[in-house]
Design a protein around this motif. Sequence first.
Motif, PDB file in Angstrom:
ATOM      1  N   GLN A 147     -15.795  -9.089  13.454  1.00 60.51           N
ATOM      2  CA  GLN A 147     -15.447  -7.852  14.147  1.00 60.51           C
ATOM      3  C   GLN A 147     -15.106  -8.107  15.616  1.00 60.51           C
ATOM      4  O   GLN A 147     -14.184  -7.510  16.158  1.00 60.51           O
ATOM      5  CB  GLN A 147     -16.625  -6.884  14.015  1.00 60.51           C
ATOM      6  CG  GLN A 147     -16.398  -5.530  14.618  1.00 60.51           C
ATOM      7  CD  GLN A 147     -17.587  -4.605  14.417  1.00 60.51           C
ATOM      8  OE1 GLN A 147     -18.360  -4.784  13.500  1.00 60.51           O
ATOM      9  NE2 GLN A 147     -17.720  -3.632  15.271  1.00 60.51           N
ATOM     10  N   LYS A 194     -18.604  -5.456   4.423  1.00 60.61           N
ATOM     11  CA  LYS A 194     -18.394  -4.331   5.348  1.00 60.61           C
ATOM     12  C   LYS A 194     -17.527  -4.698   6.549  1.00 60.61           C
ATOM     13  O   LYS A 194     -17.340  -3.902   7.463  1.00 60.61           O
ATOM     14  CB  LYS A 194     -19.713  -3.723   5.801  1.00 60.61           C
ATOM     15  CG  LYS A 194     -20.535  -3.203   4.650  1.00 60.61           C
ATOM     16  CD  LYS A 194     -21.780  -2.515   5.104  1.00 60.61           C
ATOM     17  CE  LYS A 194     -22.492  -2.072   3.835  1.00 60.61           C
ATOM     18  NZ  LYS A 194     -23.651  -1.329   4.018  1.00 60.61           N
ATOM     19  N   GLY A 245     -14.289  -2.394   6.856  1.00 67.92           N
ATOM     20  CA  GLY A 245     -14.619  -1.067   7.374  1.00 67.92           C
ATOM     21  C   GLY A 245     -14.970  -1.094   8.848  1.00 67.92           C
ATOM     22  O   GLY A 245     -14.541  -0.221   9.615  1.00 67.92           O
ATOM     23  N   ASP A 246     -15.730  -2.097   9.261  1.00 66.09           N
ATOM     24  CA  ASP A 246     -16.120  -2.211  10.670  1.00 66.09           C
ATOM     25  C   ASP A 246     -14.901  -2.433  11.571  1.00 66.09           C
ATOM     26  O   ASP A 246     -14.776  -1.816  12.626  1.00 66.09           O
ATOM     27  CB  ASP A 246     -17.109  -3.356  10.867  1.00 66.09           C
ATOM     28  CG  ASP A 246     -18.474  -3.073  10.239  1.00 66.09           C
ATOM     29  OD1 ASP A 246     -18.764  -1.894   9.910  1.00 66.09           O
ATOM     30  OD2 ASP A 246     -19.243  -4.043  10.078  1.00 66.09           O
ATOM     31  N   LEU A 260     -11.678  -1.778  10.846  1.00 67.60           N
ATOM     32  CA  LEU A 260     -10.769  -0.637  10.809  1.00 67.60           C
ATOM     33  C   LEU A 260     -11.333   0.543  11.601  1.00 67.60           C
ATOM     34  O   LEU A 260     -10.572   1.298  12.210  1.00 67.60           O
ATOM     35  CB  LEU A 260     -10.464  -0.258   9.370  1.00 67.60           C
ATOM     36  CG  LEU A 260      -9.817  -1.383   8.542  1.00 67.60           C
ATOM     37  CD1 LEU A 260      -9.416  -0.882   7.163  1.00 67.60           C
ATOM     38  CD2 LEU A 260      -8.633  -2.004   9.247  1.00 67.60           C
ATOM     39  N   GLN A 261     -12.646   0.661  11.657  1.00 71.55           N
ATOM     40  CA  GLN A 261     -13.255   1.709  12.475  1.00 71.55           C
ATOM     41  C   GLN A 261     -12.947   1.502  13.955  1.00 71.55           C
ATOM     42  O   GLN A 261     -12.717   2.463  14.690  1.00 71.55           O
ATOM     43  CB  GLN A 261     -14.770   1.754  12.251  1.00 71.55           C
ATOM     44  CG  GLN A 261     -15.471   2.850  13.035  1.00 71.55           C
ATOM     45  CD  GLN A 261     -14.975   4.237  12.674  1.00 71.55           C
ATOM     46  OE1 GLN A 261     -14.823   4.566  11.503  1.00 71.55           O
ATOM     47  NE2 GLN A 261     -14.700   5.052  13.670  1.00 71.55           N
ATOM     48  N   LYS A 262     -12.928   0.247  14.395  1.00 71.18           N
ATOM     49  CA  LYS A 262     -12.585  -0.044  15.799  1.00 71.18           C
ATOM     50  C   LYS A 262     -11.162   0.398  16.109  1.00 71.18           C
ATOM     51  O   LYS A 262     -10.889   0.966  17.167  1.00 71.18           O
ATOM     52  CB  LYS A 262     -12.745  -1.540  16.106  1.00 71.18           C
ATOM     53  CG  LYS A 262     -14.163  -2.040  16.022  1.00 71.18           C
ATOM     54  CD  LYS A 262     -15.033  -1.425  17.078  1.00 71.18           C
ATOM     55  CE  LYS A 262     -16.435  -1.989  17.016  1.00 71.18           C
ATOM     56  NZ  LYS A 262     -17.387  -1.197  17.772  1.00 71.18           N
ATOM     57  N   SER A 314      -9.533   2.774  14.697  1.00 69.98           N
ATOM     58  CA  SER A 314      -9.550   4.229  14.742  1.00 69.98           C
ATOM     59  C   SER A 314     -10.163   4.722  16.053  1.00 69.98           C
ATOM     60  O   SER A 314      -9.612   5.608  16.714  1.00 69.98           O
ATOM     61  CB  SER A 314     -10.334   4.762  13.546  1.00 69.98           C
ATOM     62  OG  SER A 314     -10.314   6.158  13.537  1.00 69.98           O
ATOM     63  N   THR A 315     -11.277   4.133  16.448  1.00 68.10           N
ATOM     64  CA  THR A 315     -11.960   4.537  17.676  1.00 68.10           C
ATOM     65  C   THR A 315     -11.049   4.395  18.903  1.00 68.10           C
ATOM     66  O   THR A 315     -11.021   5.265  19.764  1.00 68.10           O
ATOM     67  CB  THR A 315     -13.240   3.697  17.877  1.00 68.10           C
ATOM     68  OG1 THR A 315     -14.109   3.940  16.759  1.00 68.10           O
ATOM     69  CG2 THR A 315     -13.944   4.028  19.173  1.00 68.10           C
ATOM     70  N   GLN A 319      -7.792   4.285  18.853  1.00 66.99           N
ATOM     71  CA  GLN A 319      -6.491   4.886  18.548  1.00 66.99           C
ATOM     72  C   GLN A 319      -5.363   3.860  18.518  1.00 66.99           C
ATOM     73  O   GLN A 319      -4.277   4.082  19.042  1.00 66.99           O
ATOM     74  CB  GLN A 319      -6.195   6.018  19.522  1.00 66.99           C
ATOM     75  CG  GLN A 319      -7.215   7.123  19.418  1.00 66.99           C
ATOM     76  CD  GLN A 319      -6.925   8.300  20.316  1.00 66.99           C
ATOM     77  OE1 GLN A 319      -5.907   8.348  20.979  1.00 66.99           O
ATOM     78  NE2 GLN A 319      -7.824   9.248  20.336  1.00 66.99           N
ATOM     79  N   SER A 336      -6.383   3.714   2.903  1.00 67.81           N
ATOM     80  CA  SER A 336      -5.989   3.319   4.265  1.00 67.81           C
ATOM     81  C   SER A 336      -4.517   3.636   4.508  1.00 67.81           C
ATOM     82  O   SER A 336      -4.160   4.191   5.550  1.00 67.81           O
ATOM     83  CB  SER A 336      -6.244   1.829   4.486  1.00 67.81           C
ATOM     84  OG  SER A 336      -7.614   1.552   4.445  1.00 67.81           O
ATOM     85  N   ARG A 372      -3.162   5.132   9.723  1.00 69.82           N
ATOM     86  CA  ARG A 372      -3.544   4.358  10.906  1.00 69.82           C
ATOM     87  C   ARG A 372      -3.559   2.870  10.583  1.00 69.82           C
ATOM     88  O   ARG A 372      -3.152   2.043  11.378  1.00 69.82           O
ATOM     89  CB  ARG A 372      -4.908   4.795  11.431  1.00 69.82           C
ATOM     90  CG  ARG A 372      -5.337   3.994  12.644  1.00 69.82           C
ATOM     91  CD  ARG A 372      -6.404   4.645  13.463  1.00 69.82           C
ATOM     92  NE  ARG A 372      -6.096   5.955  13.957  1.00 69.82           N
ATOM     93  CZ  ARG A 372      -5.387   6.207  15.069  1.00 69.82           C
ATOM     94  NH1 ARG A 372      -4.891   5.223  15.778  1.00 69.82           N
ATOM     95  NH2 ARG A 372      -5.172   7.441  15.461  1.00 69.82           N
TER      96      ARG A 372
END
Length: 121
Positions: free
Chosen positions: A26, A61, A64-65, A67-69, A71-72, A74, A98, A103
């Motif tokens: 990550q 995971k 997901g971790d 891809l969350q970054k 998103s956070t 943008q 996804s 995104r």
Amino acid sequence: MEINYIPTKEGKIAEITGNTTFIQNQEDALNLMMNCLYNDADKLILYQENITPNFFNLKTKLAGDILQKFSTYQAYLAIVGDFTVYESKSLQDFIRESNRMKRIHFVSSREEALELFGGLH
């Protein structure tokens, strides 16, 4: 690792290439994304072979971790590769979802990624 910045009407696309696996965790992904954002590129193109295989094992995971970054912060990501090599139904569902969310994209070619991000005219 090499970052090529491609100008578009909507901003820059960062295409990241190399001969090694440079996204191992990550933190690697976050550092790369922040570097690109600092250079005014909020759209990144990465290649499957430059991402650890653990990314494609949803049990870790890591996907997901990471891809969350994106998103956070943008940012947008296109991962170019052949994802049919993965037999996991949950991974295929993850890829479909996804792509639907617009995104994070899993695409089969550089051209498809550029077209998504407005880099082909």
